[in-house]
Design a protein around this motif. Sequence first.
Motif, short mmCIF file in Angstrom:
data_model
loop_
_atom_site.label_atom_id
_atom_site.label_comp_id
_atom_site.label_asym_id
_atom_site.label_seq_id
_atom_site.Cartn_x
_atom_site.Cartn_y
_atom_site.Cartn_z
N PHE A 206 -1.93 -2.27 -13.23
CA PHE A 206 -3.25 -1.67 -12.75
C PHE A 206 -3.83 -2.32 -11.52
N ILE A 207 -4.00 -3.61 -11.79
CA ILE A 207 -4.50 -4.77 -10.72
C ILE A 207 -3.77 -4.63 -9.47
N TYR A 208 -2.35 -4.85 -9.84
CA TYR A 208 -1.35 -5.11 -8.75
C TYR A 208 -1.50 -3.81 -7.81
N GLN A 209 -1.28 -2.54 -8.34
CA GLN A 209 -1.33 -1.27 -7.67
C GLN A 209 -2.61 -1.14 -6.92
N ASP A 210 -3.69 -1.25 -7.62
CA ASP A 210 -5.06 -0.82 -6.77
C ASP A 210 -5.18 -1.84 -5.72
N TYR A 211 -4.85 -3.28 -5.87
CA TYR A 211 -5.16 -4.21 -4.93
C TYR A 211 -4.36 -4.09 -3.67
N MET A 212 -3.12 -3.87 -4.01
CA MET A 212 -2.16 -3.57 -2.91
C MET A 212 -2.70 -2.13 -2.13
N THR A 213 -2.98 -1.19 -2.86
CA THR A 213 -3.51 0.09 -2.15
C THR A 213 -4.83 -0.12 -1.38
N TYR A 214 -5.52 -1.00 -1.87
CA TYR A 214 -6.84 -1.53 -0.95
C TYR A 214 -6.10 -2.08 0.29
N TRP A 215 -5.28 -2.93 0.50
CA TRP A 215 -4.83 -3.44 1.56
C TRP A 215 -4.09 -2.62 2.39
N HIS A 216 -3.32 -1.76 1.80
CA HIS A 216 -2.54 -0.59 2.43
C HIS A 216 -3.58 0.18 3.08
N HIS A 217 -4.51 0.60 2.48
CA HIS A 217 -5.59 1.41 2.95
C HIS A 217 -6.45 0.92 4.14
N ARG A 218 -6.67 -0.43 4.00
CA ARG A 218 -7.49 -1.27 5.06
C ARG A 218 -6.55 -1.30 6.34
N MET A 219 -5.08 -1.60 5.99
CA MET A 219 -4.29 -1.85 7.19
C MET A 219 -4.21 -0.57 7.86
N TYR A 220 -4.41 0.56 7.56
CA TYR A 220 -4.11 1.93 8.23
C TYR A 220 -5.42 1.85 9.00
N HIS A 221 -6.28 1.37 8.52
CA HIS A 221 -7.78 1.54 9.36
C HIS A 221 -7.92 0.32 10.58
N THR A 222 -6.57 -0.30 10.72
CA THR A 222 -6.88 -0.99 11.85
C THR A 222 -6.51 -0.09 13.12
N PRO A 223 -7.11 -0.41 14.56
CA PRO A 223 -7.00 0.37 15.70
C PRO A 223 -5.61 1.35 15.84
N PHE A 224 -4.86 0.57 15.91
CA PHE A 224 -3.30 1.30 16.09
C PHE A 224 -2.93 2.16 15.32
N LEU A 225 -2.85 1.76 13.78
CA LEU A 225 -2.41 2.58 12.77
C LEU A 225 -3.53 3.65 12.41
N TYR A 226 -4.64 3.39 12.60
CA TYR A 226 -5.65 4.35 12.43
C TYR A 226 -5.47 5.38 13.40
N LYS A 227 -5.27 5.21 14.84
CA LYS A 227 -5.43 6.27 15.81
C LYS A 227 -3.89 7.00 15.70
N ASN A 228 -2.71 6.45 15.22
CA ASN A 228 -1.26 6.86 15.24
C ASN A 228 -1.13 7.72 14.01
N PHE A 229 -1.68 7.06 12.74
CA PHE A 229 -1.54 7.69 11.68
C PHE A 229 -2.59 8.17 10.75
N HIS A 230 -3.42 7.16 10.36
CA HIS A 230 -4.29 7.74 9.38
C HIS A 230 -5.41 8.34 9.86
N LYS A 231 -5.73 8.62 10.92
CA LYS A 231 -6.80 9.34 11.65
C LYS A 231 -6.64 10.87 11.11
N LEU A 232 -5.14 11.25 11.12
CA LEU A 232 -4.93 12.71 10.53
C LEU A 232 -5.53 13.11 9.24
N HIS A 233 -5.91 11.86 8.28
CA HIS A 233 -6.33 12.06 6.93
C HIS A 233 -7.80 12.23 7.16
N HIS A 234 -8.32 11.47 8.38
CA HIS A 234 -9.79 11.48 8.49
C HIS A 234 -10.38 12.51 9.51
#
Length: 395
Positions: A206-234
């Motif tokens: 549980f902790i491994y998956q959730d902590y990795m998910t936190y960093w995965h999600h946070r990484m996709y909120h950096t400018p390049f990944l957000y604008k090119n990928f994650h912004k679609l979800h937002h």
Amino acid sequence: MSLSAETRGPFQDPMAVTWTEKYSDSIDKYWSKLPKFLSSAIATFAIFMMGITVNGEWVLMLVHFIRSLSLEDGALLGNTSAGLDSNFTEIKMPKIGLKTDGFLTIWLSSAAVSYIMYFGIGGFLHWYFYVKQRDKAQEWKCQPNTWLPPDLERHEIYIGSFCLVIGSTISAILATHVLNGGWSMVYYNFSDYPWYWTILQWPAIFIYQDYMTYWHHRMYHTPFLYKNFHKLHHKYKQPTAFSVTAIHPVEFVHMQLMLSSPMFLFPIHWVPYSVIGLYTYYHGIIDHSGINFKAYWWQPWQPDAIFHDNHHQYFHVNFSFNCSIWDKIHGTYRRKDRIYHEEIYYGRGKDIREASAQEVAEDLHQRTTENPLAFRGNKREFDLSQEEVMKIKKS
């Protein structure tokens, strides 16, 4: 704001692609006869079923169950010579080598169930809350005065439907590999490892998956990944249950592979792995529902649904999913004296003392659109008056 349920026609509302919009009166005729506790239980069960089926994970769990019935004691998945010892000190790592015999049948089954549940149960949930109780939004909706526009409702269904194919494909590949005896670190008899690992692997997975998910999600909120990928979800500032799979395909694949990675990283029994998977996907629906669900007393780690709804409303903040403590540890938990919007990255917001008058005004307005009933104590946690703003600016 969308038109009311009474004034929009079946072709004006993108949710008319689901069966419940057309047959709302007929459904309500029978639904109203059910006891309240039973109708609530059915709605909860529907969310659970949608959560475990939309990504096709159910087929992988089913295959694990089938394998558990057929393997002998001490056998690691598909490989009885994996080299375990009773001291849990040595594990030989054979080559994974995916095995895919029978893939087409499993893939078709996985995809069919995913689509049936997505449109069937997703449509039911839309009817139960967004149609049947639309005039009572103040009682159940996280953002009761704002609604996802019709074009974005249609958009999230199109994107989400496409990602169902991807999720079903990945799950079918893994399930076929498992069914054919392909190698992984999954085992099926608790006696294969020491008793303490039987207990510790539950929080470890549980902790491994959730902590990795936190960093995965946070990484996709950096400018390049957000604008090119994650912004679609937002695009979905007022998320619904259909938003959960409405993600850029690249990010979707990345996320599902990461959640599946424990199968190949460390020894895990199929039961805790499956149960934790059910829990994770269930809360994925809850968190994106836009409904003011609250965690139960036995879930002190679990944030309420408003936590992730705030993430969609304010963009770069509250990156955690099932454990809000990651945001608290890393300073990305929403703060009352900070403002947040789409152009403020990295999760820490902007100090209200450094914000312009317009930024402050827009942020204070956003806070008033949150439903106080979505917070503990039925009071908006982040309300801020002009007087309080002035005190902060002077401090």
